[in-house]
Design an enzyme around this catalytic site. Structure first.
Site, short mmCIF file in Angstrom:
data_model
loop_
_atom_site.label_atom_id
_atom_site.label_comp_id
_atom_site.label_asym_id
_atom_site.label_seq_id
_atom_site.Cartn_x
_atom_site.Cartn_y
_atom_site.Cartn_z
N PHE A 1 0.84 -1.30 -0.08
CA PHE A 1 -0.16 -0.04 -0.28
C PHE A 1 1.07 1.60 0.17
O PHE A 1 1.19 1.43 0.78
CB PHE A 1 -1.09 0.02 0.92
CG PHE A 1 -1.82 0.70 1.34
CD1 PHE A 1 -3.30 0.87 1.03
CD2 PHE A 1 -1.25 2.26 2.03
CE1 PHE A 1 -3.95 1.93 0.77
CE2 PHE A 1 -2.31 3.52 1.80
CZ PHE A 1 -3.62 3.02 1.40
N ASP B 1 9.47 3.28 2.26
CA ASP B 1 7.97 4.00 2.28
C ASP B 1 7.93 3.85 3.33
O ASP B 1 7.52 2.11 3.37
CB ASP B 1 7.10 3.57 1.53
CG ASP B 1 5.53 4.41 1.78
OD1 ASP B 1 5.40 5.12 2.78
OD2 ASP B 1 4.69 3.67 1.40
N LYS C 1 1.95 10.31 8.13
CA LYS C 1 1.54 10.32 9.46
C LYS C 1 2.55 10.37 10.90
O LYS C 1 2.31 11.88 11.21
CB LYS C 1 1.69 8.33 9.34
CG LYS C 1 0.54 7.80 8.42
CD LYS C 1 0.28 6.33 9.20
CE LYS C 1 -0.70 5.93 7.39
NZ LYS C 1 -2.10 6.03 8.01
N THR D 1 1.60 24.15 -4.95
CA THR D 1 0.90 25.25 -3.99
C THR D 1 1.88 24.80 -2.94
O THR D 1 2.00 26.21 -2.12
CB THR D 1 -0.55 25.70 -4.01
OG1 THR D 1 -0.66 25.88 -4.88
CG2 THR D 1 -0.85 26.82 -3.18
#
Length: 489
Positions: A207, A316, A347, A371
C-alpha cells in the site's frame, strides 16, 4: 542521528530486567477504559453519522470523538465512552492526545502566525524555513542529503515516483541536460519520448497511496483499486514467512531466494517489453497489506538488484517511520549497504515528504512543485515531538514496552489456537486470526471492552500505539484481549 546511544548503565539494566519504561502519563489520563453505551457507535455518534451522511460519504466512520476530553493514550467519544487507543488514528498520533508540549506550540504568537499565514512554500517560504529544515528534518535524516516536504503519504510517494523517473531519464541522457523539441512536444500529448515507457516495481500486498500513480503500486485491497485505470507495471511477490521465525529459518530463507529470483526475472521481462524498471518501491513492513515483514538479508539483496539494473531504490516509511519500531526509521534494522536513494514519510512525522540523495534532486524548478508543499505549522509540531522523543528517551521506551506486548501476545498465541504468527518490531506489532470474519469480530469485541485496534490484510490485527504507551497500558490491553478470546472459545 541525534539520538544518544543507550548508556552502559541502561544496557546492564536491560539485561537484568531492572529497567522500566519512562513515566509519560499525562495528568487527567484515565486509569482504565470505560464503556457506558450498550452499542458502539452510541446514540449521539449515530445521529452525527446521519447528519454527516447527508453531505458526504460516511460509512467508514466508527464514532465521533470528543477531542476536548481525549488525553494521552485514551480517546473519548461524544457518548462518553473512553477507549485505550492502540490504533492512534491509523498510526499517526506519536504522543497520544493533547500532549502539553504539542499544545504549547501554538501558544507562541510567532508559531501561531506561521499556522494562520500558510505560505506557498515553493515560492514564498517563511524566513525560518531553511534553518528549520536543517534543525528538524535533517537532524533525523536516514543519511540522505536533501528533503522535500509534502502534505500526506500519498502525495509524498507520488512526487517521489516522479523523482525516480526523472533521475532514470537523466542517466539515459548522460551529460545532456536540455530537452529536445520532440521530447517537449510529445510529453504534451502523453507520448514517448517525452512521456517515456518506464515502470516501477512494487509488491503484492503493498500500500503506497490512493492517488493515480501510487494506486498502480498499491495491491492490498481490491476496493482501493476497482474501476480505476492503472499502469501496467511489474508486481513482485513479497516474502510469506512461517512463524515463529526462529523455528523456520531454512524455509524462510528459501522464500527470500524464490522472491528475489522472481524480482530479477521481472526486471529482465520489462526491459525486453520496452518498459524498463526505473525504480523499486517497498515498505519495511507491509502495513495495510497484512503486516508482512521481510528479513534484513532480503532488503539488502533487493537494494543490490535495484542498483544492478540502474533503478532507484525507494523505501516507503509513511507508516513505519517516526519511532514505532524502536528506531526512528524501520529500515535502520536492516543494515543496508547504503541509505536508500529515496525515503518517504508522513503519519507519525506529522508532515509528509521524502528524503533523497543529490542524484535525485531535480535540476529544473517546478518539476516537483505544488501550492503548499507541506505546512510550516506541521514542522513546528514535528520539532516539539522530536524534543519529547529525545528528552524522554522514547525509542528506548518503545523497545521495553514492545517486548512486553510481544511476549504477552506470544502467551495468548499458546493459549488460544485461533490466533497465530505474532510479529513486528518495537510496538509496531500484529497477530493473525484464523479467518477475516473472526478477526473483525475480535476487533469489534475489543472496542466494546474499551480497546481500539485495527485490522490489516485479510487476517491480521495490528497494534499501532503512541510512543508514550506504558507497561500498565499493555496489561490492560492483554487482559481485555484474553477476555475476548476466551468468550470466542
Amino acid at each position: 542521528m541525534w539520538m544518544k546511544p543507550v548508556s552502559t548503565i541502561v544496557q546492564h539494566a536491560l539485561k537484568t530486567g531492572s529497567v522500566r519504561a519512562t513515566s509519560t502519563i499525562l495528568a487527567g489520563e484515565p486509569t482504565e477504559p470505560k464503556v457506558v453505551t450498550s452499542e458502539i457507535p452510541g446514540p449521539k455518534s449515530k445521529q452525527l453519522i446521519g447528519d454527516l451522511d447527508s453531505v458526504t460519504q460516511s460509512s467508514s466512520v466508527q464514532f465521533f470523538a470528543d477531542y476536548e476530553k481525549s488525553i494521552g493514550n485514551y480517546i473519548t467519544d461524544v457518548d462518553g465512552n473512553s477507549y485505550l487507543d492502540v490504533f492512534m488514528q491509523i498510526s499517526s498520533m506519536p504522543l497520544g492526545y493533547n500532549h502539553p508540549d504539542m499544545l504549547e506550540v501554538f501558544r507562541n504568537e510567532e508559531n501561531l502566525k506561521a499556522l494562520v499565514n500558510r505560505p506557498a512554500l515553493g515560492s514564498f517560504p517563511n524566513e525560518f524555513w531553511p534553518q528549520k529544515l536543517k534543525d528538524v528534518l535533517m537532524s533525523i535524516s536516514p543519511g540522505l542529503d536533501n528533503v522535500m516536504t509534502m502534505m500526506c503519504g500519498s502525495c509524498s510517494n507520488e512526487n517521489a515516483y516522479k523523482c525516480l523517473f526523472m533521475t532514470y531519464r537523466k542517466h539515459q541522457r548522460g551529460e545532456k541536460i536540455e530537452f529536445s523539441d520532440e521530447e517537449l512536444s510529445s510529453c504534451m500529448i502523453n507520448k514517448p519520448p517525452g512521456a517515456p515507457n518506464l515502470s516501477l516495481l512494487s509488491f503484492k500486498g503493498a500500500f503506497h497511496g490512493r492517488t493515480m500513480g501510487t494506486l498502480s503500486t498499491t495491491h492490498s485491497k481490491a476496493i482501493h483499486k476497482i474501476d480505476i485505470p492503472a499502469f501496467d507495471w511489474p508486481i513482485a511477490p513479497f516474502p510469506k514467512y512461517k512463524y515463529p521465525l526462529e523455528e523456520h529459518i531454512r524455509e524462510n530463507k528459501q522464500e527470500d531466494e524464490k522472491c528475489l529470483v522472481r524480482i530479477e526475472e521481472l526486471f529482465e521481462e520489462f526491459n525486453k517489453k520496452g518498459s524498463p524498471v526505473a525504480g523499486v518501491i517497498i515498505e519495511p513492513i507491509q502495513s495495510e497489506g497484512g503486516d508482512n515483514e521481510a528479513s534484513p538479508e532480503f532488503f539488502q539483496q533487493l537494494q543490490r538488484t535495484s542498483k544492478k539494473y540502474g533503478a532507484g531504490f525507494l523505501i516507503d516509511e509513511v507508516q513505519t517511520g517516526g519511532g514505532a519500531t524502536g528506531k526512528m526509521w524501520c529500515h535502520e534494522h536492516f543494515n543496508l549497504d547504503s541509505p536508500p536513494d529515496v525515503m518517504t514519510f508522513s503519519k507519525k512525522m506529522l508532515t509528509g515528504g521524502f528524503y533523497h540523495n543529490l542524484d535525485h534532486k531535480p535540476s529544473q524548478s517546478y518539476r516537483i512543485y505544488n501550492t503548499w508543499m507541506g505546512d510550516p505549522s506541521k514542522l513546528l509540531l514535528l520539532e516539539a515531538f522530536l524534543k519529547v522523543v529525545k528528552k524522554q528517551n522514547l525509542l528506548h521506551q518503545v523497545n521495553i514496552v514492545g517486548d512486553k506486548l510481544k511476549s504477552g501476545l506470544h502467551e495468548c498465541e499458546k493459549e488460544f489456537p485461533i490466533i497465530n504468527s505474532v510479529r513486528g518490531r518495537g510496538t509496531f506489532l500484529a497477530v493473525n486470526v484464523e479467518t477475516t470474519a473472526l478477526r473483525d469480530k475480535i476487533v469489534g469485541n475489543l472496542k466494546k471492552k474499551g480497546v481500539l485496534t485495527g485490522g490489516s490484510g485479510d487476517q491480521a490485527i495490528r497494534f499501532r500505539p503512541s510512543l508514550t504507551l506504558q507497561e500498565h497500558h499493555v496489561d490492560i490491553l492483554l487482559d481485555r484481549f484474553r477476555k475476548v478470546l476466551k468468550e470466542l472459545k
